[in-house]
Motif scaffolding. Structure first.
Motif, PDB file in Angstrom:
ATOM      1  N   ARG A 128     -43.174 -26.926  13.671  1.00 30.60           N
ATOM      2  CA  ARG A 128     -43.654 -25.723  12.975  1.00 30.60           C
ATOM      3  C   ARG A 128     -44.871 -26.027  12.111  1.00 30.60           C
ATOM      4  NH1 ARG A 128     -39.445 -21.648  10.594  1.00 30.60           N
ATOM      5  NH2 ARG A 128     -41.293 -20.383  10.994  1.00 30.60           N
ATOM      6  N   MET A 129     -45.006 -27.261  11.670  1.00 33.13           N
ATOM      7  CA  MET A 129     -46.184 -27.636  10.900  1.00 33.13           C
ATOM      8  C   MET A 129     -47.459 -27.456  11.730  1.00 33.13           C
ATOM      9  SD  MET A 129     -47.180 -31.331   9.222  1.00 33.13           S
ATOM     10  CE  MET A 129     -45.698 -31.352   8.211  1.00 33.13           C
ATOM     11  N   VAL A 130     -47.373 -27.774  13.020  1.00 25.85           N
ATOM     12  CA  VAL A 130     -48.540 -27.630  13.894  1.00 25.85           C
ATOM     13  C   VAL A 130     -48.897 -26.161  14.064  1.00 25.85           C
ATOM     14  CG1 VAL A 130     -49.439 -28.070  16.204  1.00 25.85           C
ATOM     15  CG2 VAL A 130     -48.004 -29.782  15.072  1.00 25.85           C
ATOM     16  N   TYR A 131     -47.877 -25.318  14.233  1.00 21.76           N
ATOM     17  CA  TYR A 131     -48.144 -23.887  14.348  1.00 21.76           C
ATOM     18  C   TYR A 131     -48.798 -23.343  13.073  1.00 21.76           C
ATOM     19  CZ  TYR A 131     -45.373 -23.612  18.637  1.00 21.76           C
ATOM     20  OH  TYR A 131     -44.908 -23.768  19.911  1.00 21.76           O
ATOM     21  N   ALA A 132     -48.349 -23.818  11.914  1.00 23.27           N
ATOM     22  CA  ALA A 132     -48.956 -23.383  10.650  1.00 23.27           C
ATOM     23  C   ALA A 132     -50.415 -23.818  10.573  1.00 23.27           C
ATOM     24  CB  ALA A 132     -48.161 -23.953   9.468  1.00 23.27           C
ATOM     25  N   LEU A 133     -50.686 -25.041  11.020  1.00 21.95           N
ATOM     26  CA  LEU A 133     -52.073 -25.519  11.038  1.00 21.95           C
ATOM     27  C   LEU A 133     -52.938 -24.664  11.950  1.00 21.95           C
ATOM     28  CD1 LEU A 133     -54.281 -27.664  10.470  1.00 21.95           C
ATOM     29  CD2 LEU A 133     -53.347 -28.947  12.405  1.00 21.95           C
ATOM     30  N   LEU A 134     -52.444 -24.382  13.155  1.00 20.09           N
ATOM     31  CA  LEU A 134     -53.212 -23.591  14.113  1.00 20.09           C
ATOM     32  C   LEU A 134     -53.428 -22.161  13.613  1.00 20.09           C
ATOM     33  CD1 LEU A 134     -51.554 -24.795  17.439  1.00 20.09           C
ATOM     34  CD2 LEU A 134     -53.711 -25.550  16.445  1.00 20.09           C
ATOM     35  N   SER A 135     -52.417 -21.569  12.991  1.00 23.80           N
ATOM     36  CA  SER A 135     -52.571 -20.210  12.445  1.00 23.80           C
ATOM     37  C   SER A 135     -53.597 -20.197  11.324  1.00 23.80           C
ATOM     38  CB  SER A 135     -51.221 -19.692  11.943  1.00 23.80           C
ATOM     39  OG  SER A 135     -50.288 -19.581  13.002  1.00 23.80           O
ATOM     40  N   GLY A 136     -53.604 -21.241  10.486  1.00 23.71           N
ATOM     41  CA  GLY A 136     -54.611 -21.318   9.433  1.00 23.71           C
ATOM     42  C   GLY A 136     -56.014 -21.438   9.989  1.00 23.71           C
ATOM     43  N   LEU A 137     -56.178 -22.217  11.052  1.00 26.15           N
ATOM     44  CA  LEU A 137     -57.487 -22.337  11.689  1.00 26.15           C
ATOM     45  C   LEU A 137     -57.945 -20.998  12.258  1.00 26.15           C
ATOM     46  CD1 LEU A 137     -56.985 -25.729  13.600  1.00 26.15           C
ATOM     47  CD2 LEU A 137     -58.235 -25.372  11.465  1.00 26.15           C
ATOM     48  N   ASN A 138     -57.022 -20.282  12.923  1.00 26.97           N
ATOM     49  CA  ASN A 138     -57.373 -18.961  13.459  1.00 26.97           C
ATOM     50  C   ASN A 138     -57.773 -17.998  12.354  1.00 26.97           C
ATOM     51  OD1 ASN A 138     -56.922 -19.667  16.114  1.00 26.97           O
ATOM     52  ND2 ASN A 138     -54.811 -18.937  16.150  1.00 26.97           N
ATOM     53  N   SER A 139     -57.048 -18.016  11.246  1.00 26.99           N
ATOM     54  CA  SER A 139     -57.338 -17.104  10.139  1.00 26.99           C
ATOM     55  C   SER A 139     -58.732 -17.357   9.573  1.00 26.99           C
ATOM     56  CB  SER A 139     -56.292 -17.277   9.035  1.00 26.99           C
ATOM     57  OG  SER A 139     -54.987 -17.062   9.526  1.00 26.99           O
ATOM     58  N   ALA A 140     -59.067 -18.628   9.368  1.00 24.00           N
ATOM     59  CA  ALA A 140     -60.391 -18.955   8.836  1.00 24.00           C
ATOM     60  C   ALA A 140     -61.485 -18.574   9.829  1.00 24.00           C
ATOM     61  CB  ALA A 140     -60.454 -20.444   8.506  1.00 24.00           C
ATOM     62  N   THR A 141     -61.212 -18.756  11.115  1.00 22.76           N
ATOM     63  CA  THR A 141     -62.197 -18.411  12.134  1.00 22.76           C
ATOM     64  C   THR A 141     -62.520 -16.924  12.110  1.00 22.76           C
ATOM     65  OG1 THR A 141     -61.447 -20.213  13.550  1.00 22.76           O
ATOM     66  CG2 THR A 141     -62.679 -18.446  14.607  1.00 22.76           C
ATOM     67  N   VAL A 142     -61.521 -16.086  11.887  1.00 22.35           N
ATOM     68  CA  VAL A 142     -61.752 -14.642  11.803  1.00 22.35           C
ATOM     69  C   VAL A 142     -62.711 -14.327  10.658  1.00 22.35           C
ATOM     70  CG1 VAL A 142     -60.666 -12.423  11.296  1.00 22.35           C
ATOM     71  CG2 VAL A 142     -59.568 -14.005  12.884  1.00 22.35           C
ATOM     72  N   GLY A 143     -62.518 -14.955   9.508  1.00 20.49           N
ATOM     73  CA  GLY A 143     -63.418 -14.720   8.384  1.00 20.49           C
ATOM     74  C   GLY A 143     -64.831 -15.173   8.675  1.00 20.49           C
ATOM     75  N   VAL A 144     -64.975 -16.317   9.344  1.00 19.88           N
ATOM     76  CA  VAL A 144     -66.305 -16.834   9.682  1.00 19.88           C
ATOM     77  C   VAL A 144     -67.014 -15.897  10.656  1.00 19.88           C
ATOM     78  CG1 VAL A 144     -67.509 -18.721  10.853  1.00 19.88           C
ATOM     79  CG2 VAL A 144     -65.707 -19.237   9.209  1.00 19.88           C
ATOM     80  N   ILE A 145     -66.306 -15.400  11.666  1.00 22.08           N
ATOM     81  CA  ILE A 145     -66.915 -14.488  12.637  1.00 22.08           C
ATOM     82  C   ILE A 145     -67.267 -13.156  11.977  1.00 22.08           C
ATOM     83  CG2 ILE A 145     -66.528 -13.236  14.787  1.00 22.08           C
ATOM     84  CD1 ILE A 145     -64.769 -15.491  15.728  1.00 22.08           C
ATOM     85  N   ALA A 146     -66.407 -12.670  11.070  1.00 22.07           N
ATOM     86  CA  ALA A 146     -66.703 -11.418  10.376  1.00 22.07           C
ATOM     87  C   ALA A 146     -67.980 -11.542   9.560  1.00 22.07           C
ATOM     88  CB  ALA A 146     -65.529 -11.031   9.481  1.00 22.07           C
ATOM     89  N   LEU A 147     -68.160 -12.671   8.895  1.00 25.82           N
ATOM     90  CA  LEU A 147     -69.380 -12.883   8.115  1.00 25.82           C
ATOM     91  C   LEU A 147     -70.604 -12.916   9.024  1.00 25.82           C
ATOM     92  CD1 LEU A 147     -70.922 -13.564   5.551  1.00 25.82           C
ATOM     93  CD2 LEU A 147     -70.289 -15.970   5.884  1.00 25.82           C
TER      94      LEU A 147
END
Length: 508
Positions: A128-147
């Motif tokens: 589950r730690m890996v899933y949390a890491l991957l979800s965090g990466l996806n979340s940050a990517t959304v913010g970067v693309i929005a900017l």
């Protein structure tokens, strides 16, 4: 051949080699880091390219950048890869463009290949730690693309029409999804600006309004009032003849002519042909460009026909992998955010790769630098491994097949563009396509947001909005880049760390 001629020819070859080496070194010096530092997907890549090639190195100017951006978005294939290819093509020729592509794509492709080997040897469920890491990466990517979408909008929006196009294409892309849909949206955007700039609708509308006004002035009461006014004016001129104005020496100008003159004076600069510096011209004729494009489509037809007519049990799986990736690279418009869901149909639906492995690849490619199309290397390697073939062969076949269509088409199109770039209608169409492409970036933000949250219970992905922490990561990424100069790699790493923090707090 005389000894003197042979000596001249032998001396010319080393000069060519030295010139080629100098160009190669220049391309390496400018492009070497992009393949390992350009995180965030195509929208962020466009921003990085603008800063690199327009503002810093000044290889191209802003208008050429916008033109190449529109061309890259309006053709199928990886948008940011095509743009980098075209910039280097203009500056150094074909070999420079090819070298820049390798520098751009290979680092991420090699990384995704290595990860595919690891993923093929893991259990069904990740920690589950890996899933949390991957979800965090996806979340940050959304913010970067929005900017990146916001910053590109500031350049793409030049008037109210382009503002409307950005909004409408973004909304339309969120509401519906199909293979033909995105190119149609961009085509409609280009037609909208063309019709507006040439005022094809304005004239009929004005004619209707003028006819309506004539009918109103022809009303009996209005006519009587007009007659009375005219009689009073005549009597006043008869009583005071000295007040009559002197006849004007200027010819009367109709309302239509006045409006036409105003439009012409206001848009003189826009209608004047643009003088393109010699260093920004691509020396290839439109005939050569046409031959390249036609040859590509012939190869595409042959590949698809062979896939269909080969006898049972059908073509080998590696050829089917090639044909599926070749097809995807040919029909996908909109770049990486569009290719990912389509590849799910071409690989997972075929039974070559599991849904879990595909979603792992989706999360990893968002956190990797370079083009999102490198996910094809990951999927091609897994396909070959699962079928008992060489992973290197599967990765290489998928990599060549998915990148080739876009690069071949954009190379041929550059020849056509060189001949048509100064035409007013071309500039009008590109202005609309540019605005429509930026609108589709907002669509990409929405689609990644809706599947970015993954865990053991929902490996197919859920909305980041299901947990406020992922929204906080997205907002942190956006605000950090917008107001505190946080670059995309740092924002994505920070998102991964925040995902791990959430895992530690929830499971403490």
């Amino acid at each position: 051949m005389s000894p003197t001629g042979a000596a001249e020819n032998s001396g010319a070859l080393p000069r060519r080699v030295r010139a080629l080496a100098r160009r190669g070194w220049k391309v390496l010096r400018v492009n070497w880091h992009l393949g390992v530092t350009a995180f965030g997907g195509p929208p962020v890549h466009f921003k990085i390219f603008n800063e690199k090639f327009v503002q810093k190195t000044k290889w191209i100017d802003e208008q050429v950048f916008q033109e190449i951006f529109s061309i890259s978005q309006s053709l199928s294939g990886p948008a940011s890869t095509k743009m980098l290819y075209c910039i280097n093509l203009l500056h150094g020729g074909f070999m420079a463009a090819l070298f820049s592509f390798l520098l751009w794509s290979l680092p991420g492709a090699i990384g995704m290949f290595g990860l595919s080997i690891g993923v093929s040897n893991i259990d069904e469920n990740l920690p589950r730690m890996v899933y949390a890491l991957l979800s965090g990466l996806n979340s940050a990517t959304v913010g970067v693309i929005a900017l990146a979408a916001v910053e590109l909008s500031q350049k793409a929006i030049t008037d109210n029409l382009t503002r409307i196009i950005v909004f409408v294409t973004a909304a339309a892309g969120m509401l519906y999804n199909a293979l033909w849909y995105f190119p149609v949206l961009m085509l409609v955007s280009g037609v909208a600006t063309l019709v507006n700039d040439y005022r094809w609708i304005h004239r009929p509308i004005k004619a209707v309004i003028k006819r309506f006004k004539r009918k109103r002035t022809a009303h009996p009461e209005a006519g009587a009032q007009t007659t009375a006014t005219a009689r009073s004016s005549h009597e006043l001129r008869s009583t005071h003849p000295q007040t009559q104005p002197e006849p004007s020496s200027e010819l009367p100008v109709s309302e239509d002519e006045a409006n036409k003159n105003n439009r012409s004076s206001g848009s003189t600069a826009e209608n004047e042909p643009r003088i393109v510096p010699q260093e920004l011209r691509f020396n290839m004729s439109w005939k050569t460009g046409t031959v390249i494009i036609v040859s590509f489509f012939l190869s595409f037809i042959v590949a698809m026909v062979l896939r269909s007519v080969l006898p049972a049990p059908g073509p080998p799986i590696l050829y089917r992998l090639f044909s599926n990736m070749y097809l995807a690279g040919t029909i996908i418009f909109g770049g990486g955010p569009v290719v990912i869901p389509l590849l799910r149909e071409y690989v997972v639906a075929e039974g070559w790769v599991s849904a879990r492995d595909f979603l792992i690849g989706l999360a990893l490619i968002q956190a990797f630098p370079g083009p999102n199309f490198n996910i094809a290397v990951f999927l091609g390697s897994l396909t070959a491994i699962n079928a008992g073939h060489s992973s290197v062969a599967g990765a290489l076949i998928a990599w060549i097949a998915i990148f080739s269509p876009g690069l071949i088409l954009v190379h041929g199109t550059m020849g056509l563009w060189s001949a048509a770039r100064n035409r007013r209608w071309v500039k009008s169409v590109l202005r609309g396509i540019n605005a429509g492409a930026v609108g589709l970036i907002y669509t990409a933000v929405y689609r990644i947001f809706m599947v970015g949250y993954i865990d053991q219970g929902f490996q197919a992905g859920r909305s980041l909005g299901d947990d406020p922490w992922w929204v906080v990561i997205t907002a942190t990424s956006y605000v950090g880049g917008r107001y505190f100069k946080l670059n995309a790699p740092s924002a994505i790493v920070l998102g991964g760390l925040m995902g791990l923090i959430r895992y530690g707090v929830v499971n403490a």
